[in-house]
Design an enzyme around this catalytic site. Structure first.
Site, PDB file in Angstrom:
ATOM      1  N   GLY A  11      11.729   0.873  69.078  1.00  0.00           N
ATOM      2  CA  GLY A  11      12.490   2.027  68.591  1.00  0.00           C
ATOM      3  C   GLY A  11      13.000   2.851  69.753  1.00  0.00           C
ATOM      4  N   ASP A  42      15.083  -2.342  70.584  1.00  0.00           N
ATOM      5  CA  ASP A  42      15.632  -1.704  69.398  1.00  0.00           C
ATOM      6  C   ASP A  42      16.498  -2.721  68.665  1.00  0.00           C
ATOM      7  OD1 ASP A  42      16.448   0.316  67.475  1.00  0.00           O
ATOM      8  OD2 ASP A  42      15.924   1.798  68.996  1.00  0.00           O
ATOM      9  N   ARG A  92      11.290   6.745  55.891  1.00  0.00           N
ATOM     10  CA  ARG A  92      11.455   6.924  54.451  1.00  0.00           C
ATOM     11  C   ARG A  92      12.745   7.694  54.191  1.00  0.00           C
ATOM     12  NH1 ARG A  92       6.541   8.635  50.418  1.00  0.00           N
ATOM     13  NH2 ARG A  92       7.598   8.268  48.446  1.00  0.00           N
ATOM     14  N   ARG A  98       7.388   4.769  47.967  1.00  0.00           N
ATOM     15  CA  ARG A  98       6.467   4.386  49.047  1.00  0.00           C
ATOM     16  C   ARG A  98       6.345   2.870  49.159  1.00  0.00           C
ATOM     17  NH1 ARG A  98       3.473   7.424  52.216  1.00  0.00           N
ATOM     18  NH2 ARG A  98       1.688   6.544  53.301  1.00  0.00           N
ATOM     19  N   ASN A 105       8.574  -2.057  56.130  1.00  0.00           N
ATOM     20  CA  ASN A 105       7.784  -2.074  57.362  1.00  0.00           C
ATOM     21  C   ASN A 105       6.955  -3.340  57.514  1.00  0.00           C
ATOM     22  OD1 ASN A 105       8.140   0.366  59.092  1.00  0.00           O
ATOM     23  ND2 ASN A 105       7.882   1.375  57.128  1.00  0.00           N
ATOM     24  N   GLN A 112       7.192  -8.451  64.570  1.00  0.00           N
ATOM     25  CA  GLN A 112       6.751  -7.976  65.880  1.00  0.00           C
ATOM     26  C   GLN A 112       5.338  -8.461  66.196  1.00  0.00           C
ATOM     27  OE1 GLN A 112       7.531  -3.734  65.811  1.00  0.00           O
ATOM     28  NE2 GLN A 112       9.691  -4.044  66.284  1.00  0.00           N
ATOM     29  N   ASP A 159      -2.230  14.765  65.558  1.00  0.00           N
ATOM     30  CA  ASP A 159      -2.984  15.624  64.645  1.00  0.00           C
ATOM     31  C   ASP A 159      -4.114  16.345  65.389  1.00  0.00           C
ATOM     32  OD1 ASP A 159      -1.497  14.609  62.327  1.00  0.00           O
ATOM     33  OD2 ASP A 159      -2.570  12.751  62.768  1.00  0.00           O
ATOM     34  N   HIS A 187      -3.133   9.049  59.066  1.00  0.00           N
ATOM     35  CA  HIS A 187      -2.119   9.970  59.590  1.00  0.00           C
ATOM     36  C   HIS A 187      -1.188  10.323  58.432  1.00  0.00           C
ATOM     37  CE1 HIS A 187       0.696  11.996  62.137  1.00  0.00           C
ATOM     38  NE2 HIS A 187       1.667  11.140  61.847  1.00  0.00           N
TER      39      HIS A 187
END
Length: 332
Positions: A11, A42, A92, A98, A105, A112, A159, A187
């Site tokens: 990315g 990418d 998203r 979801r 993904n 990957q 976080d 997360h």
């Protein structure tokens, strides 16, 4: 000078990567004397933008950078890599369920993972930043079976940093005075920011954070909600998701994985559960960990209140549901 290490960022044309690659190259993460070969991955439509990132890095004239490779081919990007920042993921979008996000993904991280399995060093350290990070990391590991599962992690350091920042603001101390905050679980908005074992140094004296704040209601309500919802608040204010802070946290995570933690201190990392604290084995769950010689160990024997245990159970249940939905999309 030591031999260069090979570091990949996926990315790489995106916002988080833009804030991350400079720190990678100038030595903040792997050390001030560690040369880098940087590989930037990418998708094909982003190659033009990515070339602009490469030009900027070249213009930074950083001596540690021995080569920069920009590519849309995972087989090239993961060749012999020592460290991988998996930043790219399908975001998203409006109207997306979801399950649609998970399905998209799964395809990305399956491909990957297969490339990592085939081309990366078996000692590669992998951090998944792209959301849903915990579940994406599980899928990545599934499709890279020759790489030890403990070499895969996901980022909950953002976080942890957010939680430390809230405590430092509350107490009027700098964040480095606060130790051993824990992020448990996913997360996501079910994560449990926990300061029950955290300490703070105030005027030269180290005391439990709870004793310093003296407000149990705040710690069980406003504090937790603020950390859980911080990403959404950033989006609301900035109209964009967290980038600078996410990049900093990804760097912190990888730095500590390579350099180790100090003394009795720990950090939060999403790692494959071994059943510790009653969490189902195989979930990518955020735990407190100590790190030595690039190997982490989950901190054991911490007491959990009934309140804390309920929070752990809630976030573990969400992770299990997410993983099962993602695995259902896996078509070998």
């Amino acid at each position: 000078m030591t031999e260069p290490i090979r570091v990949v960022v996926t990315g790489a044309a995106g916002q988080i990567a833009y804030s991350l690659v400079y720190s990678v190259c100038k030595g903040d993460i792997f050390g001030p004397n560690q040369p880098i070969v940087l590989l930037l991955l990418d998708i094909t439509p982003m190659m033009g933008v990515l070339q602009g990132v490469v030009m900027e890095l070249q213009d930074c004239a950083i001596p540690l950078v021995k080569d920069i490779v920009a590519t849309d081919d995972p087989n090239v990007a993961f060749k012999d890599v020592d460290a991988a920042f998996m930043v790219g993921a399908m975001p998203r979008k409006d109207g997306m369920e979801r399950k649609d996000l998970l399905k998209a993904n799964v395809r990305i991280f399956k491909a990957q993972g297969q490339a990592i399995d085939k081309f990366a060093k078996k000692s590669v350290k992998v951090i998944v930043v792209g959301n849903p990070a915990n579940t994406n990391a599980c899928i990545l590991s599934k499709y890279a079976p020759s790489i030890p599962k403990e070499n895969f992690s996901c980022m909950t350091r953002l976080d942890q940093n957010r939680a430390q920042a809230q405590i430092s603001l509350k107490l009027g101390v700098t964040s480095d005075k606060i130790k051993n905050v824990i992020i448990w679980g996913n997360h996501s908005s079910t994560q449990y920011p926990d300061v029950a074992h955290a300490t703070v140094e105030i005027q030269g004296k180290v005391v439990p954070v709870a004793d310093a704040i003296k407000d149990d209601n705040y710690l069980k309500n406003e504090f937790i909600k603020t950390v859980q919802q911080r990403g959404a608040e950033v989006i609301k204010a900035r109209k964009l998701s967290s980038a600078m802070s996410a990049a900093k946290a990804a760097g912190d995570h990888m730095h500590d994985w390579f350099a180790g933690t100090q003394g009795d201190n720990w950090v939060s990392m999403g790692v494959i559960s071994d059943g510790s604290y009653g969490v189902k084995a195989g979930l990518m769950f955020s735990y407190p960990v100590r790190i030595k010689n690039r190997n982490y160990s989950i901190v054991q024997g911490l007491s959990l209140s009934e309140f804390a245990q309920q929070k752990l159970d809630l976030t573990a249940a969400e992770l299990d549901e997410e993983l099962q939905a993602a695995l259902a999309e896996c078509a070998d």
